[in-house]
Scaffold this motif. Structure first.
Motif, PDB file in Angstrom:
ATOM      1  N   GLU A  80       0.829  -1.210   0.000  1.00 14.33           N
ATOM      2  CA  GLU A  80       0.000   0.000   0.000  1.00 14.33           C
ATOM      3  C   GLU A  80       0.862   1.258   0.000  1.00 14.33           C
ATOM      4  O   GLU A  80       0.573   2.228  -0.715  1.00 14.33           O
ATOM      5  N   ASP A  81       1.935   1.249   0.798  1.00 15.28           N
ATOM      6  CA  ASP A  81       2.838   2.402   0.843  1.00 15.28           C
ATOM      7  C   ASP A  81       3.472   2.643  -0.521  1.00 15.28           C
ATOM      8  O   ASP A  81       3.585   3.791  -0.978  1.00 15.28           O
ATOM      9  N   LEU A  82       3.903   1.564  -1.166  1.00 16.49           N
ATOM     10  CA  LEU A  82       4.559   1.695  -2.462  1.00 16.49           C
ATOM     11  C   LEU A  82       3.597   2.220  -3.525  1.00 16.49           C
ATOM     12  O   LEU A  82       3.956   3.071  -4.339  1.00 16.49           O
ATOM     13  N   THR A  83       2.380   1.713  -3.512  1.00 16.17           N
ATOM     14  CA  THR A  83       1.388   2.181  -4.484  1.00 16.17           C
ATOM     15  C   THR A  83       1.107   3.672  -4.295  1.00 16.17           C
ATOM     16  O   THR A  83       1.053   4.440  -5.267  1.00 16.17           O
ATOM     17  N   GLN A  84       0.945   4.085  -3.050  1.00 18.81           N
ATOM     18  CA  GLN A  84       0.670   5.496  -2.774  1.00 18.81           C
ATOM     19  C   GLN A  84       1.865   6.374  -3.140  1.00 18.81           C
ATOM     20  O   GLN A  84       1.695   7.483  -3.658  1.00 18.81           O
ATOM     21  N   ALA A  85       3.062   5.876  -2.903  1.00 16.03           N
ATOM     22  CA  ALA A  85       4.266   6.630  -3.256  1.00 16.03           C
ATOM     23  C   ALA A  85       4.401   6.753  -4.773  1.00 16.03           C
ATOM     24  O   ALA A  85       4.687   7.831  -5.310  1.00 16.03           O
ATOM     25  N   GLU A  86       4.185   5.642  -5.480  1.00 15.99           N
ATOM     26  CA  GLU A  86       4.262   5.662  -6.945  1.00 15.99           C
ATOM     27  C   GLU A  86       3.221   6.614  -7.533  1.00 15.99           C
ATOM     28  O   GLU A  86       3.506   7.357  -8.485  1.00 15.99           O
ATOM     29  N   ASP A  87       2.026   6.590  -6.976  1.00 15.73           N
ATOM     30  CA  ASP A  87       0.964   7.472  -7.475  1.00 15.73           C
ATOM     31  C   ASP A  87       1.303   8.940  -7.225  1.00 15.73           C
ATOM     32  O   ASP A  87       1.046   9.802  -8.080  1.00 15.73           O
ATOM     33  N   ALA A  88       1.882   9.245  -6.066  1.00 16.10           N
ATOM     34  CA  ALA A  88       2.263  10.629  -5.757  1.00 16.10           C
ATOM     35  C   ALA A  88       3.341  11.117  -6.717  1.00 16.10           C
ATOM     36  O   ALA A  88       3.292  12.250  -7.212  1.00 16.10           O
ATOM     37  N   VAL A  89       4.319  10.253  -7.001  1.00 14.86           N
ATOM     38  CA  VAL A  89       5.370  10.609  -7.964  1.00 14.86           C
ATOM     39  C   VAL A  89       4.764  10.850  -9.338  1.00 14.86           C
ATOM     40  O   VAL A  89       5.091  11.836 -10.023  1.00 14.86           O
ATOM     41  N   HIS A  90       3.872   9.974  -9.753  1.00 16.26           N
ATOM     42  CA  HIS A  90       3.235  10.099 -11.073  1.00 16.26           C
ATOM     43  C   HIS A  90       2.474  11.418 -11.200  1.00 16.26           C
ATOM     44  O   HIS A  90       2.640  12.151 -12.183  1.00 16.26           O
ATOM     45  N   VAL A  91       1.648  11.731 -10.217  1.00 17.45           N
ATOM     46  CA  VAL A  91       0.836  12.950 -10.286  1.00 17.45           C
ATOM     47  C   VAL A  91       1.735  14.183 -10.321  1.00 17.45           C
ATOM     48  O   VAL A  91       1.539  15.088 -11.150  1.00 17.45           O
ATOM     49  N   ALA A  92       2.739  14.242  -9.449  1.00 20.09           N
ATOM     50  CA  ALA A  92       3.611  15.421  -9.390  1.00 20.09           C
ATOM     51  C   ALA A  92       4.384  15.616 -10.694  1.00 20.09           C
ATOM     52  O   ALA A  92       4.466  16.732 -11.228  1.00 20.09           O
ATOM     53  N   LEU A  93       4.962  14.538 -11.219  1.00 21.79           N
ATOM     54  CA  LEU A  93       5.780  14.666 -12.428  1.00 21.79           C
ATOM     55  C   LEU A  93       4.942  15.027 -13.649  1.00 21.79           C
ATOM     56  O   LEU A  93       5.366  15.842 -14.481  1.00 21.79           O
ATOM     57  N   THR A  94       3.775  14.440 -13.776  1.00 24.03           N
ATOM     58  CA  THR A  94       2.954  14.744 -14.956  1.00 24.03           C
ATOM     59  C   THR A  94       2.391  16.160 -14.890  1.00 24.03           C
ATOM     60  O   THR A  94       2.297  16.838 -15.925  1.00 24.03           O
ATOM     61  N   LEU A  95       2.051  16.623 -13.703  1.00 20.34           N
ATOM     62  CA  LEU A  95       1.590  18.011 -13.575  1.00 20.34           C
ATOM     63  C   LEU A  95       2.711  18.990 -13.884  1.00 20.34           C
ATOM     64  O   LEU A  95       2.500  20.013 -14.544  1.00 20.34           O
ATOM     65  N   TRP A  96       3.913  18.673 -13.407  1.00 22.75           N
ATOM     66  CA  TRP A  96       5.040  19.562 -13.725  1.00 22.75           C
ATOM     67  C   TRP A  96       5.278  19.620 -15.238  1.00 22.75           C
ATOM     68  O   TRP A  96       5.529  20.694 -15.796  1.00 22.75           O
ATOM     69  N   ALA A  97       5.198  18.463 -15.913  1.00 22.48           N
ATOM     70  CA  ALA A  97       5.426  18.445 -17.360  1.00 22.48           C
ATOM     71  C   ALA A  97       4.408  19.313 -18.088  1.00 22.48           C
ATOM     72  O   ALA A  97       4.740  20.018 -19.056  1.00 22.48           O
ATOM     73  N   LEU A  98       3.159  19.278 -17.637  1.00 24.03           N
ATOM     74  CA  LEU A  98       2.136  20.154 -18.213  1.00 24.03           C
ATOM     75  C   LEU A  98       2.478  21.617 -17.947  1.00 24.03           C
ATOM     76  O   LEU A  98       2.361  22.474 -18.835  1.00 24.03           O
ATOM     77  N   HIS A  99       2.902  21.916 -16.736  1.00 26.82           N
ATOM     78  CA  HIS A  99       3.240  23.275 -16.318  1.00 26.82           C
ATOM     79  C   HIS A  99       4.421  23.820 -17.123  1.00 26.82           C
ATOM     80  O   HIS A  99       4.456  24.993 -17.502  1.00 26.82           O
ATOM     81  N   GLN A 100       5.395  22.953 -17.407  1.00 24.37           N
ATOM     82  CA  GLN A 100       6.637  23.382 -18.050  1.00 24.37           C
ATOM     83  C   GLN A 100       6.505  23.558 -19.558  1.00 24.37           C
ATOM     84  O   GLN A 100       7.336  24.221 -20.184  1.00 24.37           O
ATOM     85  N   GLN A 101       5.471  23.005 -20.153  1.00 28.27           N
ATOM     86  CA  GLN A 101       5.337  23.009 -21.612  1.00 28.27           C
ATOM     87  C   GLN A 101       5.511  24.397 -22.215  1.00 28.27           C
ATOM     88  O   GLN A 101       4.840  25.352 -21.828  1.00 28.27           O
ATOM     89  N   SER A 102       6.449  24.503 -23.165  1.00 30.77           N
ATOM     90  CA  SER A 102       6.709  25.732 -23.944  1.00 30.77           C
ATOM     91  C   SER A 102       7.213  26.897 -23.100  1.00 30.77           C
ATOM     92  O   SER A 102       7.248  28.032 -23.589  1.00 30.77           O
ATOM     93  N   LYS A 103       7.633  26.652 -21.863  1.00 29.92           N
ATOM     94  CA  LYS A 103       8.151  27.721 -21.017  1.00 29.92           C
ATOM     95  C   LYS A 103       9.672  27.793 -21.115  1.00 29.92           C
ATOM     96  O   LYS A 103      10.350  26.778 -21.173  1.00 29.92           O
ATOM     97  N   SER A 104      10.212  29.009 -21.114  1.00 25.21           N
ATOM     98  CA  SER A 104      11.655  29.208 -21.244  1.00 25.21           C
ATOM     99  C   SER A 104      12.349  29.352 -19.898  1.00 25.21           C
ATOM    100  O   SER A 104      13.564  29.528 -19.842  1.00 25.21           O
ATOM    101  N   THR A 105      11.586  29.308 -18.818  1.00 22.91           N
ATOM    102  CA  THR A 105      12.147  29.303 -17.467  1.00 22.91           C
ATOM    103  C   THR A 105      11.572  28.112 -16.710  1.00 22.91           C
ATOM    104  O   THR A 105      10.517  27.587 -17.075  1.00 22.91           O
TER     105      THR A 105
END
Length: 232
Positions: A80-105
């Protein structure tokens, strides 16, 4: 990238470490227009607001090996801990990728006392000084009252779109830590308090526009914590 052999003590710290290392590396490569980083962001971006099983293309893209080592107690992390950790990593990284799209900073920047970059502070920066935008505030409140992580990820995606439009950065390693804690018993209330504290920690200059830096008095006309309680 090779992860360090010595894992941080607890699972929240491990989640924060994994996201911080990968975002920092990929962001540096993306801003330098390195093809591998640009391609990785395109893949990650497709997962924003979705559950990991909905985007099998991401399998193997991020090294999460640091999550699986024995805990300080000597026990292996629970499934359960691993699943929750993996899900937290997934959500954070994918949101950052959306946020970073086409940005120069870099849209990932470290949070600090001098420059608060938690989720609540980011939402507060969307508002003019001395004024509370109730529509924007309700987005943060709705995120805090999401019924499950999938719903939270979708509501955070809507906030990230607004932050991206205004070039407002977040600390995504901190967000990942909070996403993991949010899934623990009593974690939702604790994380909502952190977001409320972060909301009040950013104090813009009077008459500043959304996204502007500065210090000054924040209107006390709206209390985030009370608003969350009303929405619960």
């Amino acid at each position: 990238m090779t992860t360090t052999a010595l894992a941080p003590a607890g699972m929240p710290e491990r989640v924060r470490h994994v996201v911080g290392e990968h975002v920092t590396r990929l962001q540096r490569g993306y801003l330098a227009d390195e093809s591998h980083a640009v391609a990785a962001l395109a893949r990650l971006r497709r997962g924003a607001g979705k559950e990991p099983h909905q985007v099998p293309d991401l399998l193997g893209l991020i090294d999460t090996g640091l999550l699986y080592g024995p805990l300080p107690s000597g026990w292996a992390p629970r499934e359960e801990d691993l699943t929750q950790a993996e899900d937290a990593v997934h959500v954070a990284l994918t949101l950052w990728a959306l946020h970073q799209q086409s940005k120069s900073t870099g849209m990932h920047q470290p949070d600090s006392r001098e420059r608060p970059l938690g989720l609540g502070a980011g939402v507060r920066r969307l508002m003019p000084a001395g004024d509370i935008d109730e529509t924007v505030l309700k987005r943060l409140v709705r995120a805090g009252t999401a019924p499950h992580l999938a719903g939270l990820a979708q509501r955070l995606r809507d906030i990230v779109v607004l932050l991206r439009r205004e070039d407002i950065a977040l600390d995504y390693a901190l967000l990942a830590d909070q996403l993991y804690r949010w899934q623990q018993p009593g974690g939702r209330d604790a994380v909502r308090r952190l977001w409320g504290r972060s909301f009040h920690s950013y104090q813009p200059r009077q008459n500043s526009q959304p996204g502007a830096e500065g210090t000054g008095a924040v209107s006390a006309s709206t209390d985030f914590d009370d608003t969350v309680k009303d929405a619960s």
